[in-house]
Write a protein that holds these residues in place. Structure first.
Motif, PDB file in Angstrom:
ATOM      1  N   ASP A 131       0.822  -1.213   0.000  1.00  0.00           N
ATOM      2  CA  ASP A 131       0.000   0.000   0.000  1.00  0.00           C
ATOM      3  C   ASP A 131       0.854   1.260   0.000  1.00  0.00           C
ATOM      4  OD1 ASP A 131      -1.994  -1.977   0.513  1.00  0.00           O
ATOM      5  OD2 ASP A 131      -3.239  -0.444   1.455  1.00  0.00           O
ATOM      6  N   ALA A 132       1.795   1.338   0.922  1.00  0.00           N
ATOM      7  CA  ALA A 132       2.624   2.528   1.082  1.00  0.00           C
ATOM      8  C   ALA A 132       3.808   2.450   0.127  1.00  0.00           C
ATOM      9  CB  ALA A 132       3.096   2.656   2.527  1.00  0.00           C
ATOM     10  N   LEU A 133       3.535   2.624  -1.168  1.00  0.00           N
ATOM     11  CA  LEU A 133       4.603   2.545  -2.154  1.00  0.00           C
ATOM     12  C   LEU A 133       5.549   3.740  -2.031  1.00  0.00           C
ATOM     13  CD1 LEU A 133       5.341   0.464  -4.295  1.00  0.00           C
ATOM     14  CD2 LEU A 133       4.134   1.855  -5.979  1.00  0.00           C
ATOM     15  N   THR A 134       5.031   4.865  -1.545  1.00  0.00           N
ATOM     16  CA  THR A 134       5.858   6.029  -1.223  1.00  0.00           C
ATOM     17  C   THR A 134       5.414   6.574   0.124  1.00  0.00           C
ATOM     18  OG1 THR A 134       4.341   7.478  -2.430  1.00  0.00           O
ATOM     19  CG2 THR A 134       6.260   6.681  -3.635  1.00  0.00           C
ATOM     20  N   ASP A 135       6.315   7.313   0.797  1.00  0.00           N
ATOM     21  CA  ASP A 135       5.993   7.867   2.104  1.00  0.00           C
ATOM     22  C   ASP A 135       5.105   9.102   2.016  1.00  0.00           C
ATOM     23  OD1 ASP A 135       7.362   5.989   3.621  1.00  0.00           O
ATOM     24  OD2 ASP A 135       9.268   7.064   3.429  1.00  0.00           O
ATOM     25  N   ARG A 136       5.094   9.721   0.845  1.00  0.00           N
ATOM     26  CA  ARG A 136       4.299  10.933   0.678  1.00  0.00           C
ATOM     27  C   ARG A 136       3.523  10.841  -0.631  1.00  0.00           C
ATOM     28  NH1 ARG A 136       8.616  15.575  -1.349  1.00  0.00           N
ATOM     29  NH2 ARG A 136       9.259  14.511  -3.285  1.00  0.00           N
ATOM     30  N   PRO A 137       2.414  11.566  -0.745  1.00  0.00           N
ATOM     31  CA  PRO A 137       1.689  11.582  -2.014  1.00  0.00           C
ATOM     32  C   PRO A 137       2.564  12.134  -3.129  1.00  0.00           C
ATOM     33  CG  PRO A 137       0.326  12.482  -0.250  1.00  0.00           C
ATOM     34  CD  PRO A 137       1.715  12.337   0.304  1.00  0.00           C
ATOM     35  N   THR A 138       2.481  11.540  -4.293  1.00  0.00           N
ATOM     36  CA  THR A 138       3.307  11.970  -5.417  1.00  0.00           C
ATOM     37  C   THR A 138       2.560  11.795  -6.726  1.00  0.00           C
ATOM     38  OG1 THR A 138       5.353  11.573  -6.640  1.00  0.00           O
ATOM     39  CG2 THR A 138       4.396   9.684  -5.517  1.00  0.00           C
ATOM     40  N   ASP A 139       2.799  12.698  -7.655  1.00  0.00           N
ATOM     41  CA  ASP A 139       2.259  12.572  -9.005  1.00  0.00           C
ATOM     42  C   ASP A 139       3.202  11.828  -9.932  1.00  0.00           C
ATOM     43  OD1 ASP A 139      -0.172  13.923  -8.649  1.00  0.00           O
ATOM     44  OD2 ASP A 139       0.790  15.870  -8.848  1.00  0.00           O
ATOM     45  N   TRP A 140       4.397  11.523  -9.479  1.00  0.00           N
ATOM     46  CA  TRP A 140       5.382  10.903 -10.358  1.00  0.00           C
ATOM     47  C   TRP A 140       5.200   9.401 -10.477  1.00  0.00           C
ATOM     48  CZ3 TRP A 140       7.950  13.916 -13.485  1.00  0.00           C
ATOM     49  CH2 TRP A 140       8.162  15.251 -13.128  1.00  0.00           C
ATOM     50  N   VAL A 141       4.410   8.798  -9.598  1.00  0.00           N
ATOM     51  CA  VAL A 141       4.289   7.341  -9.559  1.00  0.00           C
ATOM     52  C   VAL A 141       2.831   6.929  -9.709  1.00  0.00           C
ATOM     53  CG1 VAL A 141       4.798   5.233  -8.248  1.00  0.00           C
ATOM     54  CG2 VAL A 141       6.286   7.248  -8.023  1.00  0.00           C
ATOM     55  N   ALA A 142       2.602   5.918 -10.554  1.00  0.00           N
ATOM     56  CA  ALA A 142       1.286   5.293 -10.693  1.00  0.00           C
ATOM     57  C   ALA A 142       1.471   3.784 -10.624  1.00  0.00           C
ATOM     58  CB  ALA A 142       0.626   5.704 -12.003  1.00  0.00           C
ATOM     59  N   ARG A 143       0.376   3.063 -10.387  1.00  0.00           N
ATOM     60  CA  ARG A 143       0.491   1.613 -10.199  1.00  0.00           C
ATOM     61  C   ARG A 143      -0.684   0.890 -10.846  1.00  0.00           C
ATOM     62  NH1 ARG A 143       1.224  -0.573  -4.281  1.00  0.00           N
ATOM     63  NH2 ARG A 143      -0.603   0.702  -3.940  1.00  0.00           N
ATOM     64  N   LEU A 144      -0.370  -0.269 -11.459  1.00  0.00           N
ATOM     65  CA  LEU A 144      -1.388  -1.120 -12.061  1.00  0.00           C
ATOM     66  C   LEU A 144      -1.899  -2.193 -11.102  1.00  0.00           C
ATOM     67  CD1 LEU A 144      -0.013  -1.778 -15.653  1.00  0.00           C
ATOM     68  CD2 LEU A 144      -1.943  -0.357 -15.016  1.00  0.00           C
ATOM     69  N   ALA A 145      -1.000  -2.824 -10.339  1.00  0.00           N
ATOM     70  CA  ALA A 145      -1.398  -3.921  -9.449  1.00  0.00           C
ATOM     71  C   ALA A 145      -2.292  -3.400  -8.330  1.00  0.00           C
ATOM     72  CB  ALA A 145      -0.166  -4.582  -8.849  1.00  0.00           C
TER      73      ALA A 145
END
Length: 369
Positions: free
Chosen positions: A119-133
């Motif tokens: 769930d916590a793929l990053t420590d903060r919200p970011t627009d640079w990362v998206a996820r399919l799974a």
């Protein structure tokens, strides 16, 4: 979500549009998963180029082996960023993907994560990362409800130290406790696989979940439990998907059947999905894993984004909420989801399957959403 400043736009003089691919291809990474993911990525790149590429330029995949090592992944992200890739794709292992996502966020490099579910793929919200799974909390709650529906309320979990396994245990415990279930921890740092049967008998658990590495100690635990007559009625489960690949059957034979796991496929593939499945089957010389479909869909999404905005990294990061791509498993759109810090496809089709005891090379669908 907020975006850091863009590191720059497309290099107009380059002969190709390049995507960096992070894939576990050597041990201790899960090599079967890595090869499957790479097969999907490569097939999609081939299809994109046969359809004309990206704004007249071929799409190129620049592959780096992470070997399930977060430090190797961070170094690869730095290298690929310097080389001018338009975006990052891939990665299977959640802990590795988390490191890669943090580095991509810091560098302003778009990253579409294919397979990692933490769930916590990053420590903060970011627009640079998206996820399919799907996020781990989504899939594992479905799995917990499946257990309850099958009559299991006392569930033992064999665990090893890991952010991923700890997160999974917490999800299961919280979801099951609210519904009258109990989770019993078996710490595999102190227990030998041969000691697991006695613990199961003493705890009166009716199900055992493998929240451990593959092939070991997962294979040895299954062998110990299957060979204990006192545990003939116990269910063994593997929500993380260890039984997905042929190596599981090679190691365990009939003992590896009837162990339910999560798989992210629809009950029936679309025409696109069926075409891709046939091509993947030929490329992999066997039944393709859902992970290969994740790889294909990753490139399909990035290709559409790059066709629309070119290889400018900031434009790619800004495009996630506007994406609408027909993937192999349905239409892919990204949104903000509670508790998820990256743009998320909510949600890929989810199944619970196992290997058929009558034909361990075939899968049975036990539950589907």
């Amino acid at each position: 979500m907020s975006s850091p400043p863009s590191p720059g736009a497309e290099r107009a003089g380059e002969a190709s549009v390049r995507i960096g691919a992070l894939v576990p291809l050597t041990r201790p990474g899960w090599v079967e998963a890595g090869r499957s993911l790479l097969a999907g990525l490569e097939l999609a790149v081939r299809d994109v180029n046969e359809a004309g590429g990206i704004l007249g330029k071929p799409l190129e995949l620049v592959v780096r082996d992470t070997a399930a090592d977060p430090r190797s992944a961070a170094a690869a992200v730095d290298e690929l960023a310097r080389q001018g890739v338009a975006a990052l794709a891939g990665e299977y292992h959640s802990v590795v993907a988390r490191t890669a996502a943090a580095r991509a966020d810091a560098l302003g490099l778009p990253f579409l994560c294919s397979s990692a579910v933490l769930d916590a793929l990053t420590d903060r919200p970011t627009d640079w990362v998206a996820r399919l799974a799907p996020a781990q909390s989504h899939g594992w709650r479905i799995y917990a409800d499946f257990l309850l529906g099958a009559g299991h309320s006392r569930i033992a979990v064999a665990t090893e130290p890991s952010v991923y396994w700890a997160s999974g245990t917490r999800i299961l415990r919280d979801h099951l406790a609210a519904r009258g279930g109990t989770v019993i921890d078996l710490d595999m740092r102190t227990l030998a696989p041969t000691a697991v049967p006695d613990e199961l008998v003493e705890s009166r658990a009716t199900a055992l979940l493998l929240l451990v590495g593959y092939p070991e100690p997962a294979v040895s635990i299954v062998q110990a439990v299957r060979r204990d007559r006192r545990l003939a009625g116990i269910m063994i489960g593997a929500p993380a998907g260890q039984p997905e690949f042929a190596g599981w059957t090679t190691s365990l034979g009939d003992d590896g059947a009837a162990i339910p796991f999560l798989r992210y496929l629809p009950e029936r593939l679309s025409p696109l999905g069926a075409r891709v499945e046939a091509a993947l089957r030929e490329r992999l010389a066997g039944t393709p894993s859902f992970i290969a479909f994740e790889g294909y869909d990753t490139v399909a999404v990035l290709a559409e984004v790059l066709r629309s905005g070119g290889a400018d990294r900031a434009r790619t990061a800004e495009s996630w909420p506007r994406v609408a791509v027909e993937g192999t498993r349905g239409e892919i759109r990204f949104s903000c989801q509670p508790g998820i810090s990256v743009w998320q496809w909510a949600w890929a089709p989810t199944q619970i399957v196992d290997r058929d005891p009558a034909r361990p090379d075939r899968f049975r669908i036990l539950h589907s959403t």
